[in-house]
Design a protein around this motif. Sequence first.
Motif, short mmCIF file in Angstrom:
data_model
loop_
_atom_site.label_atom_id
_atom_site.label_comp_id
_atom_site.label_asym_id
_atom_site.label_seq_id
_atom_site.Cartn_x
_atom_site.Cartn_y
_atom_site.Cartn_z
N VAL A 94 67.43 6.96 15.95
CA VAL A 94 68.04 6.45 17.19
C VAL A 94 67.16 6.83 18.39
N PRO A 95 65.93 6.30 18.44
CA PRO A 95 65.03 6.70 19.53
C PRO A 95 65.53 6.23 20.89
N GLY A 96 65.45 7.14 21.85
CA GLY A 96 65.84 6.81 23.22
C GLY A 96 67.30 7.04 23.54
N GLU A 123 70.36 1.03 32.41
CA GLU A 123 69.28 1.73 33.10
C GLU A 123 68.87 0.94 34.33
N LYS A 124 68.59 1.64 35.39
CA LYS A 124 68.16 0.99 36.62
C LYS A 124 66.67 0.71 36.53
N SER A 125 66.27 -0.41 37.06
CA SER A 125 64.85 -0.75 37.06
C SER A 125 64.37 -0.97 38.48
N GLU A 173 65.26 9.24 38.88
CA GLU A 173 65.16 7.92 38.31
C GLU A 173 63.70 7.57 38.08
N VAL A 174 63.44 6.73 37.09
CA VAL A 174 62.07 6.39 36.75
C VAL A 174 61.87 4.88 36.85
N GLN A 198 58.75 -0.92 28.13
CA GLN A 198 59.79 -0.26 27.36
C GLN A 198 59.73 -0.77 25.93
N GLY A 199 59.14 0.02 25.04
CA GLY A 199 58.99 -0.37 23.64
C GLY A 199 60.24 -0.09 22.82
#
Length: 164
Positions: free
Chosen positions: A59-61, A85-87, A95-96, A101-102
């Motif tokens: 369950v990556p991420g 997730e905010k972009s 926040e990033v 996003q792989g």
Amino acid sequence: MTYRSFSLIPAWSNHLLSDRFAQMDNLFSRITGESPVTDTPVYNLIQKDKEYYEMTLSVPGYTQDELDISVLNNQLTLKGIPKPEKSGATTDEKEVTWFHQGFKKKEFSLSFNLENRINIQEAILDHGLLKLKFTYDIPEQEKPKKIKISIDAAKPKIIEHQGN
């Protein structure tokens, strides 16, 4: 929701058939718009010894808050519900901004029918792997018992017999 029977008997797989299933599943998903069954997290099931087992899901991420594990009526359900997730560019340091996003986090749900002897001991999330440790409890009356053979000491032992 994907339902699977949870058995401690190893499953035999044919890679050619499983590859064909994945292709058919993806084709069916494109036609119907449903998410493919093969998009559910992959998992390993290992036997540590006679009573201890471990299941590891990839369950990556996902964070601890985005995963839910429950058991109801001998059915183990594992759910992943990613938080939005905010972009974009932000000024907040917590926040990033994503450039790529792989690891796509999608909502998933896996269910396993458990035997009533399986007891989940603990769940650990570490570096994208969710480990479930559990035992397969066998009641004492169903475990094999070793019966000790003894000699009756009350009866006299005949070592030598002399006849007339």
